[in-house]
Enzyme design. Structure first.
Site, mmCIF file in Angstrom:
data_model
loop_
_atom_site.group_PDB
_atom_site.id
_atom_site.type_symbol
_atom_site.label_atom_id
_atom_site.label_comp_id
_atom_site.label_asym_id
_atom_site.label_seq_id
_atom_site.Cartn_x
_atom_site.Cartn_y
_atom_site.Cartn_z
ATOM 1 N N GLY A 54 22.050 41.516 -42.842
ATOM 2 C CA GLY A 54 22.212 41.615 -41.395
ATOM 3 C C GLY A 54 22.213 43.016 -40.825
ATOM 4 O O GLY A 54 21.825 43.222 -39.686
ATOM 5 N N ASP A 93 26.996 44.323 -39.638
ATOM 6 C CA ASP A 93 26.375 43.872 -38.394
ATOM 7 C C ASP A 93 27.411 43.250 -37.463
ATOM 8 O O ASP A 93 27.471 43.550 -36.277
ATOM 9 C CB ASP A 93 25.240 42.866 -38.681
ATOM 10 N N ASP A 136 33.488 38.720 -37.908
ATOM 11 C CA ASP A 136 33.914 37.485 -37.260
ATOM 12 C C ASP A 136 35.341 37.210 -37.749
ATOM 13 O O ASP A 136 36.297 37.826 -37.280
ATOM 14 C CB ASP A 136 32.889 36.414 -37.677
ATOM 15 N N LYS A 189 34.231 40.122 -33.161
ATOM 16 C CA LYS A 189 34.776 38.982 -32.420
ATOM 17 C C LYS A 189 36.295 38.992 -32.566
ATOM 18 O O LYS A 189 36.836 38.410 -33.508
ATOM 19 C CB LYS A 189 34.214 37.671 -32.980
ATOM 20 N N PHE A 192 27.848 32.282 -30.914
ATOM 21 C CA PHE A 192 26.951 32.556 -32.032
ATOM 22 C C PHE A 192 25.786 33.398 -31.511
ATOM 23 O O PHE A 192 25.141 33.032 -30.528
ATOM 24 C CB PHE A 192 26.434 31.249 -32.634
ATOM 25 N N ASP A 228 20.665 36.619 -38.140
ATOM 26 C CA ASP A 228 19.753 35.474 -38.261
ATOM 27 C C ASP A 228 20.377 34.181 -37.776
ATOM 28 O O ASP A 228 21.601 34.045 -37.697
ATOM 29 C CB ASP A 228 19.344 35.282 -39.724
#
Ligand code: 5GP
Length: 178
Positions: A47, A103, A106, A134, A155, A162
């Protein structure tokens, strides 16, 4: 492109190329200002490939090194349960100042695996840089030193990220339409 479809799901523009570029300059400035000595950037694939490429062009610290690694997908076991290793660090990094380049963070579980696998390597200091974060999903407590942009729990795809392996090549970041 304002919206697009990937694997039959609809995405809408969320972060433009121009904003990505501003975010990356801000992160690079912060890292440069911290004057990290002989930094070893460790980019977590897949990522972060675009983010790392654009970030590194703006790092002006002396003796900057970059390594690209992957987290293994297999899981073994130790006392704490699942284990994943970093593949691609094939030299001694003891004593180094490491900057993890991610990247997106989360839940922080991936970061947890990365920190675990660096634990035995006796590095001097670990910094974490992530393009996106996040905060409402994060359940760990490692401090994140360099955050590009905080986003809600949507998302997102594009600019390295991706959706089921496609969309990484998009120059902007899109979010799933609700
Ligand atoms: P964590 O382990 O922090 O929950 O998640 C980290 C990894 O999950 C990221 O490196 C990324 O691969 C994936 N991920 C988390 N959120 C998103 C998202 O919004 N979009 C995409 N494409 N991947 C995500």
């Amino acid at each position: 492109m304002k919206s697009l479809s990937l694997h039959n799901k609809q995405f809408e523009l969320f972060i433009s190329k121009e904003e990505i570029s501003i975010i990356i300059s801000k992160i690079a400035n912060n890292i440069n200002n911290d004057r990290i000595v002989d930094p070893l950037f460790i980019s977590i694939l897949n990522g972060s490939f675009l983010f790392t490429a654009d970030l590194m062009k703006q790092i002006i610290l002396p003796n900057t090194e970059i390594s690209f690694v992957k987290l293994s997908s297999y899981t073994g076991t130790n006392s704490s349960g699942k284990v994943r290793d970093l593949i691609g660090i094939d030299k001694d990094i003891s004593g180094r100042n490491v900057i993890i380049v991610e990247d997106i963070v989360d839940t922080g579980n991936t970061l947890d695996h990365i920190m675990d696998s660096l634990e035995s390597k006796n590095v001097n200091k670990i910094y974490i840089a992530t393009l996106l974060f996040k905060p409402n999903a994060y359940i760990k407590d490692f401090p994140i030193d360099y955050i590009g942009k905080e986003i809600p729990n949507n998302f997102v795809v594009g600019y390295g990220l991706d959706y089921d392996e496609i969309g990484r090549n998009l120059p902007c970041i899109y979010k799933l339409k609700e």
